[in-house]
Design an enzyme around this catalytic site. Structure first.
Site, PDB file in Angstrom:
ATOM      1  N   GLU A 205      37.541  45.901  39.551  1.00  0.00           N
ATOM      2  CA  GLU A 205      36.818  46.713  40.548  1.00  0.00           C
ATOM      3  C   GLU A 205      36.999  48.199  40.218  1.00  0.00           C
ATOM      4  OE1 GLU A 205      37.446  45.305  44.610  1.00  0.00           O
ATOM      5  OE2 GLU A 205      36.495  43.409  44.094  1.00  0.00           O
TER       6      GLU A 205
ATOM      7  N   GLU B 200      35.804  36.845  41.198  1.00  0.00           N
ATOM      8  CA  GLU B 200      36.276  36.807  42.594  1.00  0.00           C
ATOM      9  C   GLU B 200      35.115  36.377  43.471  1.00  0.00           C
ATOM     10  OE1 GLU B 200      38.543  40.112  44.221  1.00  0.00           O
ATOM     11  OE2 GLU B 200      39.463  40.484  42.259  1.00  0.00           O
TER      12      GLU B 200
HETATM   13  O1  AHR Z   1      40.953  39.258  46.648  1.00  0.00           O
HETATM   14  C1  AHR Z   1      41.333  40.342  47.420  1.00  0.00           C
HETATM   15  C2  AHR Z   1      40.821  41.662  46.863  1.00  0.00           C
HETATM   16  O2  AHR Z   1      39.424  41.682  46.919  1.00  0.00           O
HETATM   17  C3  AHR Z   1      41.120  41.928  45.402  1.00  0.00           C
HETATM   18  O3  AHR Z   1      42.384  42.467  45.218  1.00  0.00           O
HETATM   19  C4  AHR Z   1      40.074  42.932  45.033  1.00  0.00           C
HETATM   20  O4  AHR Z   1      39.732  42.862  43.671  1.00  0.00           O
HETATM   21  C5  AHR Z   1      38.907  42.576  45.954  1.00  0.00           C
HETATM   22  O5  AHR Z   1      38.409  43.679  46.593  1.00  0.00           O
END
Ligand code: AHR
Length: 516
Positions: A194, A317
Site C-alpha cells: 500500500e 489482500e
Molecule cells: O489487513 C489489514 C490492513 O489493511 C493491512 O495492514 C493494510 O495493508 C490494509 O490497509
C-alpha cells in the site's frame, strides 16, 4: 476460448437454452487452456492483534499443545485446508519492520512499537526464522513483503541474501550462525505494501521509480529467481495500474490489488460481524461482487501493456472487514465470521478461478483472529470459521484446469436492489474429475439448477458437499463450534450422460465432483 464462441457452441450443443429455463449452468469440458494457480487460495498473516502471537505462535514454553512454539491445532487445520502460500509480515506493519531485529537469540532482539495496530510493543520473538520454518511445516510457499516505506534497498538485499544465499557471504554466514545451514529459497517478494497509503503515501510516478530501483537490486541479489510483486492499486484506482504497467521494471512478475468488502448499506459503513440485519447480508454480498468488475478492469489495463499475460494480478489482500467484536481492542481487528462471509469467500474464489488467466495469487486477510479469518482462537480452544470450510471445499480447484462455465440465473432482490442469486466455477483435475462449485445467495429460497457438461459425459457423482446454516447470520462460536459445517449434499441427481440437477438450499455453497 472466447466467451462468445463458447456461448454459440453451448447453444448448438444443447439445442438452444430454453427461454423458460431461469437457472442453468453449462460447462465447457473440452477447452483446458488455463490452470487455476493454487496460490489463488493463499493467506496473509500480519503482526496485527492476535494473528501471529496467540494465533500461530505461542512459544516453546506454552502449555497449549505446540510444535516448536507453533500451535499444533493451527498447523493441522492449515495443512488440512491445503494452504499454498502465506504472506508476511504485513500489511502496514511491513513498512515499519526491520528484519534484523527479528533474528538471533530472542533475549537480545530489540523491541519495537507496533504503531499501526493497537500501539502494542512488539518483542520480535517471531521473526524470519520462525516464519520461514512455519512455511516449511505447513508445506506452503512464503511470500515476503519488503519494507520500502521506512527501509532501504540495502536492508532488502541483505534480507534476500540472508534467506536465499548458500555461499560464503556475510548474510548467509549470519544465518548459519543463527542455526540455519541451508537457505530457504524464498520465491515471492513483495516490494512495498500500500505504497499509496500506509506504505508511504506515494504517487504512482514516485513509487514506480522506487520500484525500478528496488526491483533491479532485488534481481541482482536474488539472481533473477525471485518472483517480484509490485505494489498495486487500492480498489478502483485504475490510474495506478496504468502507470505501473507502463513504466514497470522488466523483473516485475506480479502486480497486487487490494479490495476489502465494507458491508454496510451506505458507503464506508461497516457491518457488525454477528447479529446483523438482513440488509447487511445483502449489501455484503453485493459489495463483494464488485471484485469481478475490479479484476476485469485492472486486467484490461494490464492486457494493454502485457498481451501475453506475463504479469500476474495478485489480489494479496481481500475479504470482509466488519466492526470488531464488542469489548475487543479496536486496533486488533478481531471479528467473528458468519455464513454470509463464507458466501463472500465462495463468490470471490469463483471470480478468481474464472479469471485465472490473469489472477495468479490472492491472499485473504487474515489467517487467524484478524478480519475474515479461517480460524479463531481463545486460550487453548480454536474454531474453524465458515470461511475455513469454503477454502477446504474449494481446495480441489488448486492447480486444476479451469473449465469455462456459463451461468444463467435469477436475481435475488431486496429493497429494490438486485444481485444475481448464484455464482459458480468449474475445473478438471489431473485425474479427469470435474468439480463444480456453486453458491446460492438467496437466504430464503432454494434454487433448482440443471447442470450440463458440453463435450464430455460422466459416469457418476463422486462426491457432493454442502455448507449452509440455520440462519443468514449464523456463525460458529466457542460454545457452539459446529453450527456451520459441511455435510453431504443429498439433493443432487444424475439426469443423463452429461447432465445433473442440483437443488441448492437457501444461503448455501455446494461442491460437486463427477468422474469423466
Ligand atoms: O489487513 C489489514 C490492513 O489493511 C493491512 O495492514 C493494510 O495493508 C490494509 O490497509
Amino acid at each position: 476460448m472466447k466467451p462468445m464462441f463458447f456461448l454459440l457452441t453451448a447453444l448448438i450443443l444443447t439445442g438452444g437454452i430454453q427461454a423458460q429455463e431461469l437457472n442453468k449452468v453449462t460447462i465447457d469440458a473440452v477447452h483446458k487452456d488455463v490452470v487455476i494457480n493454487r496460490n489463488i487460495y493463499g493467506h496473509f498473516a500480519e503482526h496485527l492483534g492476535r494473528c501471529i502471537y496467540d494465533g500461530i505462535w505461542v512459544g516453546k514454553d506454552s502449555n497449549i499443545p505446540h510444535i516448536n512454539g507453533y500451535r499444533k491445532d493451527i498447523v493441522e487445520a492449515l495443512r488440512e485446508m491445503k494452504i499454498p502460500v502465506l504472506r508476511w509480515p504485513g500489511g502496514c506493519f511491513a513498512d515499519t519492520y526491520h528484519w534484523k531485529d527479528g533474528i538471533g537469540p530472542k533475549s537480545e532482539r530489540p523491541k519495537m512499537m507496533n504503531y499501526h495496530w493497537g500501539g502494542v510493543v512488539e518483542d520480535n520473538s517471531f521473526g524470519t526464522h520462525e516464519f520461514l520454518d512455519l512455511c516449511e511445516l505447513l508445506e506452503c510457499e512464503p511470500y515476503i513483503s519488503a519494507n520500502v516505506g521506512s527501509g532501504t534497498v540495502k536492508e532488502m538485499t541483505d534480507w534476500i541474501e540472508y534467506m536465499n544465499s548458500d555461499q560464503d557471504v556475510p548474510m548467509a554466514n549470519l544465518r548459519k550462525q543463527n542455526g540455519r545451514e541451508k537457505p530457504w529459497n524464498v520465491k515471492y517478494l513483495g516490494i512495498g505494501n500500500e505504497s499509496w497509503g500506509c506504505g508511504g503515501a506515494m504517487t504512482p510516478d514516485y513509487y514506480v521509480n522506487l520500484l525500478r530501483n528496488y526491483s533491479e537490486m532485488a534481481g541482482i541479489y536474488g539472481r533473477w529467481k525471485l518472483f517480484q510483486i509490485g505494489c498495486g492499486a487500492n480498489g478502483a484506482d485504475y490510474n495506478w495500474t496504468d502507470v505501473l504497467m507502463k513504466q514497470r521494471p522488466g523483473s516485475m512478475s506480479g502486480l497486487s490489488l487490494h479490495y476489502y468488502t465494507i458491508a454496510g448499506p451506505s458507503w464506508g459503513d461497516k457491518s457488525p460481524a454477528t447479529g446483523f440485519e438482513k440488509k447487511y447480508y445483502f449489501s455484503g454480498i453485493e459489495k463483494a461482487m464488485r471484485m469481478n468488475e475490479l479484476v476485469e478492469k485492472h486486467s484490461a489495463i494490464m492486457d494493454k501493456y502485457d498481451q501475453n499475460k506475463r504479469v500476474g494480478l495478485m489480489v494479496d489482500e481481500w475479504g470482509i472487514w466488519t466492526d470488531v467484536e464488542p469489548g475487543t481492542e479496536p486496533g486488533f481487528l478481531f471479528q467473528q465470521n458468519s455464513i454470509r462471509d463464507a458466501l463472500i469467500a465462495s463468490l470471490t474464489l469463483d471470480i478468481f478461478n474464472n479469471h485465472a488467466d490473469r489472477v495468479k495469487m490472492a491472499n485473504i486477510a487474515q489467517t487467524i483472529n484478524v478480519l475474515q479469518a479461517v480460524v479463531l482462537t481463545e486460550g487453548d480452544q480454536m474454531i474453524l470459521t465458515p470461511t475455513y470450510h469454503v477454502f477446504k471445499m474449494y481446495s480441489v480447484h488448486q492447480d486444476a484446469f479451469l473449465l469455462q462455465s456459463r451461468l444463467i440465473c435469477e436475481d435475488y432482490e431486496m429493497d429494490g436492489r438486485k444481485i444475481p442469486a448464484l455464482s459458480c466455477s468449474a475445473s478438471e483435475d489431473k485425474d479427469g474429475s470435474i468439480t463444480l462449485t456453486v453458491s446460492n445467495f438467496n437466504p430464503d429460497k432454494e434454487i433448482t439448477l440443471p447442470v450440463e457438461l458440453v463435450g464430455a459425459t460422466f459416469d457418476k457423482i463422486l462426491s457432493a458437499t454442502v455448507l449452509t446454516a440455520p440462519a443468514y447470520n449464523s456463525y460458529n462460536s466457542f460454545n457452539q463450534p459446529e453450527t456451520v459445517k459441511p455435510t453431504i449434499l443429498k439433493s443432487v441427481k444424475k439426469t443423463g450422460n452429461s447432465t445433473l440437477q442440483v437443488v441448492l438450499p437457501p444461503r448455501s455453497v455446494v461442491a460437486i465432483t463427477v468422474n469423466k
